[in-house]
Design an enzyme around this catalytic site. Structure first.
Site, PDB file in Angstrom:
ATOM      1  N   ASN A   7     -41.109  43.702  34.493  1.00  0.00           N
ATOM      2  CA  ASN A   7     -40.090  43.683  35.420  1.00  0.00           C
ATOM      3  C   ASN A   7     -40.405  43.980  36.502  1.00  0.00           C
ATOM      4  O   ASN A   7     -40.083  45.057  36.997  1.00  0.00           O
ATOM      5  CB  ASN A   7     -39.047  44.127  34.285  1.00  0.00           C
ATOM      6  CG  ASN A   7     -37.630  43.918  35.012  1.00  0.00           C
ATOM      7  OD1 ASN A   7     -37.421  43.326  36.527  1.00  0.00           O
ATOM      8  ND2 ASN A   7     -36.365  44.307  34.620  1.00  0.00           N
TER       9      ASN A   7
ATOM     10  N   ARG B 174     -40.106  38.916  33.473  1.00  0.00           N
ATOM     11  CA  ARG B 174     -38.630  38.754  33.616  1.00  0.00           C
ATOM     12  C   ARG B 174     -38.752  37.935  34.980  1.00  0.00           C
ATOM     13  O   ARG B 174     -39.064  38.353  35.927  1.00  0.00           O
ATOM     14  CB  ARG B 174     -38.117  39.985  33.897  1.00  0.00           C
ATOM     15  CG  ARG B 174     -36.607  39.734  34.098  1.00  0.00           C
ATOM     16  CD  ARG B 174     -35.696  40.773  34.598  1.00  0.00           C
ATOM     17  NE  ARG B 174     -34.364  40.668  34.862  1.00  0.00           N
ATOM     18  CZ  ARG B 174     -33.661  41.348  35.894  1.00  0.00           C
ATOM     19  NH1 ARG B 174     -34.125  42.287  36.476  1.00  0.00           N
ATOM     20  NH2 ARG B 174     -32.444  40.859  35.965  1.00  0.00           N
TER      21      ARG B 174
ATOM     22  N   HIS C 267     -28.315  38.028  33.486  1.00  0.00           N
ATOM     23  CA  HIS C 267     -28.466  38.989  32.261  1.00  0.00           C
ATOM     24  C   HIS C 267     -28.606  38.159  31.033  1.00  0.00           C
ATOM     25  O   HIS C 267     -28.166  38.339  29.964  1.00  0.00           O
ATOM     26  CB  HIS C 267     -27.019  39.655  32.398  1.00  0.00           C
ATOM     27  CG  HIS C 267     -26.862  40.718  33.326  1.00  0.00           C
ATOM     28  ND1 HIS C 267     -25.371  41.013  33.838  1.00  0.00           N
ATOM     29  CD2 HIS C 267     -27.659  41.560  34.097  1.00  0.00           C
ATOM     30  CE1 HIS C 267     -25.679  41.977  34.704  1.00  0.00           C
ATOM     31  NE2 HIS C 267     -27.021  42.123  34.858  1.00  0.00           N
TER      32      HIS C 267
ATOM     33  N   ARG D  83     -20.872  45.746  43.794  1.00  0.00           N
ATOM     34  CA  ARG D  83     -20.343  44.441  43.721  1.00  0.00           C
ATOM     35  C   ARG D  83     -18.850  44.196  43.629  1.00  0.00           C
ATOM     36  O   ARG D  83     -18.416  44.667  42.739  1.00  0.00           O
ATOM     37  CB  ARG D  83     -21.214  43.169  43.143  1.00  0.00           C
ATOM     38  CG  ARG D  83     -22.750  43.282  43.217  1.00  0.00           C
ATOM     39  CD  ARG D  83     -23.354  42.205  42.544  1.00  0.00           C
ATOM     40  NE  ARG D  83     -24.837  42.663  42.614  1.00  0.00           N
ATOM     41  CZ  ARG D  83     -25.617  42.390  41.428  1.00  0.00           C
ATOM     42  NH1 ARG D  83     -25.151  42.295  40.315  1.00  0.00           N
ATOM     43  NH2 ARG D  83     -26.966  42.862  41.494  1.00  0.00           N
TER      44      ARG D  83
ATOM     45  N   GLU E  54     -33.828  44.055  26.619  1.00  0.00           N
ATOM     46  CA  GLU E  54     -34.149  42.847  27.172  1.00  0.00           C
ATOM     47  C   GLU E  54     -35.854  42.778  27.036  1.00  0.00           C
ATOM     48  O   GLU E  54     -36.100  41.587  27.223  1.00  0.00           O
ATOM     49  CB  GLU E  54     -33.720  42.946  28.518  1.00  0.00           C
ATOM     50  CG  GLU E  54     -32.169  42.950  28.890  1.00  0.00           C
ATOM     51  CD  GLU E  54     -31.687  43.242  30.188  1.00  0.00           C
ATOM     52  OE1 GLU E  54     -31.769  42.194  30.959  1.00  0.00           O
ATOM     53  OE2 GLU E  54     -31.444  44.241  30.500  1.00  0.00           O
TER      54      GLU E  54
END
Length: 434
Positions: A11, A96, A185, A246, A389
């Site tokens: 990743n 990823r 995601h 955010r 993940e």
């Protein structure tokens, strides 16, 4: 010689590389680590061997110039444990990749054409895709003979119908600039929705789940029979829930107002909404533990930030309940979702008429295992499902290149329902992309 069964998952961020080495015979982890602050004098590598009961964590500090140097350092650490990248047991390297647009609906072996398409998507993922590309190119240089597999964050969401994926703007303008809702995601939502079905003792095709991935970045998804039919993030990861930094959903006219009245540039507004908003903008903290501590001490700003966060969560739970029609479970995952019991309780409280409830005692238990936190009488299960993940990426990569590609345990996103991943009602993917 036995068939290779190991997958290295990478990743790659703009200044970091997270990695795990897994053996797909039993999904076990052999090693994991992190290289951070790449390109700085204070670079840091933390490596943890895990095979055979694990070993001591090793840490190295000092300048690591770039991603090539970072991956070479990772290779050296793995080799020290007898797990080098030259091992014949390595089947693939899984990467990823944040944005795959509409073209990539499942894991994909990377070639020059795939690299070019990932690069073409940089304008809609400027913070992530360039770093992902760097990781891919560096790993390919180290092992050019090995399959490099891209697993896309957006892939799980390509099953959304056009009614959920389209924005209500001029169609020609939207198509010309690839403006639509992609979602992110996805590997987490795919993994957690399937694990929730397993927790309920059912097949994914039998279960409707609302997944709440709550970390510093946060997103919700409505998963119907194993397929995503709606998700909260859109063209970028800015849309949707209140997040650490955010804003989530906001009136688009706020941006015009800030430009006209405050004289802010597009870049300044971008930084405001992505890095100086959300919880940190509301109360100065984006750590939910610190926010809860401040609330306990009577801090009103922290309390308001928490209330706004929960209000948005409730709105999405209710909206996705309506989208799905029938809900079998609501699943909390990621850092906040897995660890913040007050968030889970507050998000569900008041939704009893929808069949949702949380058992206070079960909710207070801390565990790394997937578990139900709803009382037996609740019509809809409430679950905490730790996301994984890296395992999801490894499974998808191995399914593509390994011996078990046709095994039921290695299904790609969307296959559980028997329909082709990424299919759009009434249109082929080529027609949608045109």
């Amino acid at each position: 010689m036995t068939n290779p069964t190991r997958v290295l998952v990478l990743n790659s961020g703009s200044s970091s590389v997270k990695y795990q080495l897994l053996d797909m015979r039993d999904d076990s982890r052999l090693a994991q680590g992190l290289v951070e602050r790449i390109g700085e004098e204070t670079s840091r590598l933390v490596h943890t061997p895990l095979q055979g009961g694990g070993g001591e964590k090793r840490e190295k500090n000092g300048p690591i110039a770039d991603h090539a140097a970072a991956l070479k350092a990772v290779a050296e650490e793995l080799a020290a444990d007898g797990l080098g990248l030259d091992s014949p047991e390595l089947a693939a390297i899984g990467h990823r990749v944040v944005h795959g647009g509409l073209r990539f609906t499942e894991p994909t072996v990377i070639d020059e054409e795939v690299l070019a398409e990932i690069e073409r998507l940089v304008p809609v993922a400027p913070l992530h895709n360039p770093a992902n590309l760097t990781g891919i190119r560096t790993a390919t240089a180290l092992r050019p003979d090995l399959p490099q597999v891209a697993v896309f964050d957006t892939a799980f969401h390509t099953t959304m119908p056009e009614s959920a994926a389209r924005y209500a703007i001029d169609v020609e303008t939207a198509d010309a600039h690839r403006i639509r809702r992609y979602g992110f995601h996805g590997t987490s939502h795919a993994y957690v929705s399937r694990e929730t079905a397993r927790l309920l003792g059912k097949e994914p095709s039998e279960v409707n789940v609302i997944v709440l991935h709550l970390g510093n970045g946060a997103s919700a998804s409505a998963v119907k029979g194993g397929r995503c039919v709606d998700t909260s993030m859109g063209l970028t990861p800015l849309e949707g829930l209140v997040m650490g930094t955010r804003s989530g959903d906001i009136d688009p006219a706020v941006t015009f107002h800030l430009k006209r009245v405050a004289g802010m540039s597009a870049d300044e507004i971008d930084v405001l909404l992505n890095k100086k908003s959300g919880l940190v903008g509301l109360c100065g903290d984006n750590d939910m533990r610190e926010i809860r501590r401040r609330i306990d001490e009577g801090d009103e700003r922290a309390a308001l930030a928490f209330d706004i966060y929960i209000h948005r969560l409730k709105k999405y739970i209710g909206a996705y309940y309506a989208v799905l029609g029938r809900v079998d479970a609501v699943a909390f995952t990621a850092g906040v979702g897995e660890n913040a019991a007050p968030v889970r309780e507050a998000a569900i409280t008041g939704l009893e008429e929808l069949g949702l409830a949380v058992d206070t005692g079960l909710n207070a238990v801390r565990s790394d295992e997937a578990r139900l936190i709803s009382p037996n009488y609740a019509r809809v299960a409430v679950a905490v499902v730790p996301t994984d993940e890296e395992l999801e990426i490894a499974r998808q990569a191995f399914a593509l290149v390994g011996e078990e590609a046709r095994g039921e345990a290695r299904l790609a996103p969307g296959e559980a329902s028997g329909e082709a991943p990424g299919e759009m009602p009434g249109k082929t993917l080529g027609e949608v992309n045109a």
